[in-house]
Design a protein around this motif. Structure first.
Motif, PDB file in Angstrom:
ATOM      1  N   ASP A   1      -2.347   3.374  -4.520  1.00 18.88           N
ATOM      2  CA  ASP A   1      -2.221   1.817  -5.751  1.00 18.88           C
ATOM      3  C   ASP A   1      -1.417   0.950  -5.620  1.00 18.88           C
ATOM      4  N   GLU A   2      -0.894   1.478  -4.653  1.00 16.53           N
ATOM      5  CA  GLU A   2      -0.266   0.095  -4.385  1.00 16.53           C
ATOM      6  C   GLU A   2      -1.039  -0.914  -2.984  1.00 16.53           C
ATOM      7  N   GLN A   3      -1.965  -0.046  -2.217  1.00 14.40           N
ATOM      8  CA  GLN A   3      -2.236  -0.949  -1.725  1.00 14.40           C
ATOM      9  C   GLN A   3      -3.445  -1.129  -1.703  1.00 14.40           C
ATOM     10  N   TYR A   4      -4.147  -0.633  -2.754  1.00 18.19           N
ATOM     11  CA  TYR A   4      -5.344  -1.180  -3.458  1.00 18.19           C
ATOM     12  C   TYR A   4      -5.135  -2.301  -4.419  1.00 18.19           C
ATOM     13  N   GLU A   5      -3.803  -2.413  -4.799  1.00 16.95           N
ATOM     14  CA  GLU A   5      -3.481  -3.805  -5.719  1.00 16.95           C
ATOM     15  C   GLU A   5      -3.449  -4.647  -4.684  1.00 16.95           C
ATOM     16  N   LYS A   6      -2.395  -4.931  -3.336  1.00 16.31           N
ATOM     17  CA  LYS A   6      -2.675  -5.996  -2.388  1.00 16.31           C
ATOM     18  C   LYS A   6      -3.704  -6.058  -2.582  1.00 16.31           C
ATOM     19  N   LEU A   7      -4.626  -5.534  -2.287  1.00 12.08           N
ATOM     20  CA  LEU A   7      -6.223  -6.079  -1.531  1.00 12.08           C
ATOM     21  C   LEU A   7      -7.221  -6.230  -2.492  1.00 12.08           C
ATOM     22  N   LYS A   8      -6.348  -6.713  -3.717  1.00 11.94           N
ATOM     23  CA  LYS A   8      -7.161  -7.292  -4.679  1.00 11.94           C
ATOM     24  C   LYS A   8      -6.219  -8.223  -5.006  1.00 11.94           C
ATOM     25  N   SER A   9      -4.717  -9.060  -3.946  1.00  8.51           N
ATOM     26  CA  SER A   9      -4.047 -10.956  -4.285  1.00  8.51           C
ATOM     27  C   SER A   9      -4.820 -11.453  -3.723  1.00  8.51           C
ATOM     28  N   LYS A  10      -4.623 -12.568  -4.024  1.00  5.45           N
ATOM     29  CA  LYS A  10      -4.661 -13.764  -3.983  1.00  5.45           C
ATOM     30  C   LYS A  10      -5.059 -14.247  -1.896  1.00  5.45           C
ATOM     31  N   GLY A  11      -5.766 -14.180  -1.579  1.00  5.61           N
ATOM     32  CA  GLY A  11      -5.489 -15.046  -0.014  1.00  5.61           C
ATOM     33  C   GLY A  11      -6.502 -13.973   0.954  1.00  5.61           C
ATOM     34  N   LEU A  12      -6.709 -13.758   2.820  1.00  5.11           N
ATOM     35  CA  LEU A  12      -7.206 -13.099   3.153  1.00  5.11           C
ATOM     36  C   LEU A  12      -6.575 -11.812   3.504  1.00  5.11           C
ATOM     37  N   HIS A  13      -8.291 -11.080   3.899  1.00  2.00           N
ATOM     38  CA  HIS A  13      -7.343  -9.472   3.810  1.00  2.00           C
ATOM     39  C   HIS A  13      -8.428  -8.884   4.585  1.00  2.00           C
ATOM     40  N   SER A  14      -8.365  -8.384   5.755  1.00  2.00           N
ATOM     41  CA  SER A  14      -8.937  -7.445   6.256  1.00  2.00           C
ATOM     42  C   SER A  14      -8.629  -5.932   6.402  1.00  2.00           C
ATOM     43  N   ILE A  15      -9.742  -5.267   6.582  1.00  2.00           N
ATOM     44  CA  ILE A  15     -10.730  -3.791   6.804  1.00  2.00           C
ATOM     45  C   ILE A  15     -10.884  -3.083   7.616  1.00  2.00           C
ATOM     46  N   LYS A  16     -10.642  -2.356   7.545  1.00  2.00           N
ATOM     47  CA  LYS A  16     -11.360  -1.447   8.696  1.00  2.00           C
ATOM     48  C   LYS A  16     -11.799   0.184   8.369  1.00  2.00           C
ATOM     49  N   LEU A  17     -13.048   0.359   8.562  1.00  2.00           N
ATOM     50  CA  LEU A  17     -14.079   1.787   7.978  1.00  2.00           C
ATOM     51  C   LEU A  17     -13.707   2.056   9.073  1.00  2.00           C
ATOM     52  N   LEU A  18     -13.259   3.383   9.637  1.00  2.00           N
ATOM     53  CA  LEU A  18     -14.055   4.360  10.594  1.00  2.00           C
ATOM     54  C   LEU A  18     -15.262   5.643  10.379  1.00  2.00           C
ATOM     55  N   ILE A  19     -16.286   5.225  10.725  1.00  2.00           N
ATOM     56  CA  ILE A  19     -17.416   6.160  10.952  1.00  2.00           C
ATOM     57  C   ILE A  19     -17.336   6.971  11.832  1.00  2.00           C
ATOM     58  N   ASP A  20     -17.818   8.461  11.474  1.00  2.00           N
ATOM     59  CA  ASP A  20     -17.779   9.496  12.410  1.00  2.00           C
ATOM     60  C   ASP A  20     -19.520   9.908  12.909  1.00  2.00           C
TER      61      ASP A  20
END
Length: 411
Positions: free
Chosen positions: A331-350
């Protein structure tokens, strides 16, 4: 000039995030009176530079357009291009920040599901309510009500309160009212996509007939280019709030496809979204058995219930799986991803989970339960040659898989 249904002169629309109206009641009243008199907004500024700031967003920028009576105009563009904003300005739901719109005739709008309906009233009562809002007299509605109910296809439920209607029933009834009452200009947004395919075809046929037989003007927004071409004779292309092309519909669709046809791309950069959220960059990096998807986006308006999902499709456009970062983050990580500003995320796919074949992904970045922000037309493509099982992806059935997804938050 007499054959113009809509004349748009240098209109722009700016949204001030967190600021309501012009700031004072007196200035709001001056703007309202000017609109009622068909005059330009006295507080609109001409010649200003257009800059998106932290607290503002330009949805439209200096758009001029003439729409003639009887034209069927398809308004084309990606999500966030300004299409819905333009329709709201023409419908007088919202006022332009700059410029002027002149309208010759009554406007019937179908912009959002259930707009103008009173939920406690029945479908029949709402037909009379909508008609009176459009300025129709009761005796005229009396003459057309059977035709409206028949076209909507919800005869069995017409005397049921509309609060019990599904979204598809809302659309059927709303369109039936708008199309059968005596308005000179009919406006329909992507909302028609809520209805089933049969009703969409029926609605397009009706818009075609009222335009060709009754000389009524139709403004239509859809991401479905086949529907646009089937209905419209004129086209308008919007890109990032600006008018980039207008004219014959076939020419406009060709121009739009020439820009959008990037069927082999594995990376993208630009600005896709709206005043709440913008996708800025996405890249697929293919290694031996692992695909890395790196995404950069910006939140402009925090505090909303954002959803960040990736949808996977096979070559035949069947969805095979999806992943949402909310499923694997705290929940803490997800709230951070919805905060104002730039965000970068990565998805690793098998990639060994996929059969041999061609695939693409879409970005379902949305406000939960309200709207999708990133257009489904933005796609990244990849190909898998799976030597471990020699299977090929089916083009005729759904190959559902449920991988264990690995998301990483970069910043």
């Amino acid at each position: 000039m007499n054959d113009l249904a809509v004349q748009i002169e240098h209109i722009s629309k700016k949204y001030d995030l967190g600021v309501i109206n012009t700031g004072t009641f007196f200035r709001d009243m001056q703007t309202l009176i000017a609109r009622k008199q068909g005059k330009p907004d006295p507080h609109a500024k001409i010649g200003d530079e257009y800059h998106d700031g932290q607290d503002s967003f330009w949805a439209l920028k200096d758009v001029s357009l003439d729409i003639r009576q009887g034209d069927r105009v398809g308004i084309i563009g990606r999500n966030g291009a300004g299409k819905s904003t333009l329709l709201k300005l023409i419908s007088r739901i919202s006022a332009p920040t700059e410029g002027c719109i002149r309208i010759n005739g009554r406007v019937a709008s179908l912009l959002e599901v259930g707009t103008g309906f009173h939920k406690e009233l029945t479908g029949r009562e709402n037909i009379y309510l909508n008609g009176s809002i459009l300025g129709m007299k009761k005796k005229i509605i009396d003459k057309k009500i059977d035709e409206i109910i028949d076209f909507s296809g919800i005869e069995r439920h017409i005397d049921t309160p509309v609060k019990r209607y599904s979204s598809g029933m809302y659309v059927r009834l709303g369109f039936a009212v708008a199309a059968h009452l005596d308005s000179e200009i009919l406006i329909a947004d992507e909302v028609l996509a809520v209805g089933d395919i049969k009703f969409q075809q029926k609605a397009i046929g009706k818009m075609n007939s009222i335009s060709s037989e009754q000389g009524r003007t139709v403004l239509f927004v859809s991401h479905n280019m086949q529907s646009v071409q089937a209905l419209c004779n004129k086209g308008v292309i919007l890109e990032k709030g600006r008018l980039t092309a207008s004219g014959d519909i076939e020419d406009c669709v060709r121009k739009y496809h020439s820009v959008e046809d990037e069927s082999n791309r594995s990376s993208w950069s630009g600005v896709e979204g709206d005043h709440n959220l913008s996708l800025l960059k996405a890249e697929l990096i293919q290694n031996t058995n692992i695909l890395e998807l790196v995404i950069t986006y910006e939140i402009h308006n925090p505090g909303l219930d954002y959803v960040f999902s990736i949808l996977f499709y096979n070559k035949n456009n069947h969805r095979i799986c999806f992943s949402s970062i909310s499923d694997v983050s705290t929940d803490e990580q997800y709230e951070k991803l919805k905060s104002k500003g730039l965000h970068s995320i990565k998805l690793l796919i098998d990639s060994t989970l996929f059969a041999t074949g061609e695939y693409h992904i879409e970005f379902d970045f949305a406000i939960h339960g309200y709207k999708r922000i990133v257009s489904p037309e933005l796609k990244l493509f990849f190909e898998v040659f799976n030597t471990s099982n020699h299977r090929h992806s089916s083009e005729n059935r759904l190959d559902a898989i449920e991988p264990s997804w690995k998301w990483k938050i970069i910043q």
